[in-house]
Design a protein around this motif. Structure first.
Motif, PDB file in Angstrom:
ATOM      1  N   ARG A   1      -8.897  11.027  -4.787  1.00  0.00           N
ATOM      2  CA  ARG A   1      -8.744  11.476  -3.400  1.00  0.00           C
ATOM      3  C   ARG A   1      -9.339  12.876  -3.240  1.00  0.00           C
ATOM      4  NH1 ARG A   1      -3.959   9.814  -0.462  1.00  0.00           N
ATOM      5  NH2 ARG A   1      -3.642  12.046  -0.178  1.00  0.00           N
TER       6      ARG A   1
ATOM      7  N   SER B   1      -9.501   3.060 -15.292  1.00  0.00           N
ATOM      8  CA  SER B   1     -10.080   2.929 -13.960  1.00  0.00           C
ATOM      9  C   SER B   1     -11.010   4.090 -13.608  1.00  0.00           C
ATOM     10  CB  SER B   1      -8.974   2.802 -12.907  1.00  0.00           C
ATOM     11  OG  SER B   1      -8.194   3.982 -12.835  1.00  0.00           O
TER      12      SER B   1
ATOM     13  N   SER C   1       0.845  -1.196   0.000  1.00  0.00           N
ATOM     14  CA  SER C   1       0.000   0.000   0.000  1.00  0.00           C
ATOM     15  C   SER C   1       0.875   1.239   0.000  1.00  0.00           C
ATOM     16  CB  SER C   1      -0.939   0.004   1.212  1.00  0.00           C
ATOM     17  OG  SER C   1      -0.199   0.140   2.400  1.00  0.00           O
TER      18      SER C   1
ATOM     19  N   PHE D   1      -3.759   3.168  -0.387  1.00  0.00           N
ATOM     20  CA  PHE D   1      -4.351   2.421  -1.478  1.00  0.00           C
ATOM     21  C   PHE D   1      -3.388   1.347  -1.920  1.00  0.00           C
ATOM     22  CE2 PHE D   1      -2.674   6.342  -3.294  1.00  0.00           C
ATOM     23  CZ  PHE D   1      -1.813   5.894  -4.262  1.00  0.00           C
TER      24      PHE D   1
ATOM     25  N   ARG E   1      -7.149   5.990 -10.792  1.00  0.00           N
ATOM     26  CA  ARG E   1      -8.323   6.358  -9.996  1.00  0.00           C
ATOM     27  C   ARG E   1      -7.963   6.570  -8.528  1.00  0.00           C
ATOM     28  NH1 ARG E   1     -11.425   1.644 -10.031  1.00  0.00           N
ATOM     29  NH2 ARG E   1     -10.336   1.063  -8.168  1.00  0.00           N
ATOM     30  N   THR E   2      -7.082   5.731  -7.977  1.00  0.00           N
ATOM     31  CA  THR E   2      -6.752   5.840  -6.558  1.00  0.00           C
ATOM     32  C   THR E   2      -5.913   7.082  -6.259  1.00  0.00           C
ATOM     33  OG1 THR E   2      -4.829   4.392  -6.777  1.00  0.00           O
ATOM     34  CG2 THR E   2      -6.902   3.347  -6.210  1.00  0.00           C
TER      35      THR E   2
END
Length: 129
Positions: A31, A69, A5, A14, A26-27
């Protein structure tokens, strides 16, 4: 996604892909801070060049990278010393990149974070026809 992570100490960490250590765009971008809190972190991303253009008389290139994503793309900056720009700039080129997330210069509000590429792991060229 599994195991590793990425954590800025404030937000929810993430996950990275187990073997490639790839982080989904996307991660980063979804945010609350648009990814700005991750500035200074080294990440690996992969996807397809949505748009690309050489700048500075061919000394570097801007890419908009999308991995599917999310609808948003990550702005990526690649120096000519890192990779042959002509191979990675065409729309549709598939790339796997590693670099440092940085805050963009003041006054540029389009994106909250950008990736300065340090290493190109893979380029899947697109047929120009």
């Amino acid at each position: 996604m599994a195991l590793a992570s990425l954590n800025d100490g404030v937000s929810t960490p993430f996950t990275k892909a187990e073997f490639s250590e790839r982080v989904l765009i996307r991660t980063i971008l979804s945010r609350a801070d648009g990814g700005a809190g991750l500035a200074g972190q080294t990440v690996k991303v992969g996807g397809w060049v949505k748009t690309g253009r050489e700048q500075g008389k061919g000394s570097f290139a801007f890419l908009e990278l999308n991995d599917g994503s999310c609808p948003a793309s990550l702005q990526v900056i690649v120096d000519a010393a890192v990779a042959p720009l002509g191979q990675i700039v065409p729309t549709g080129t598939c790339v796997h990149l590693e670099g440092l997330l940085k805050l963009p210069p003041e006054g540029l509000l389009k994106q909250r974070v950008e990736l300065r590429v340090e290493k190109v792991h893979h380029v899947g060229p697109v047929d120009p026809a």
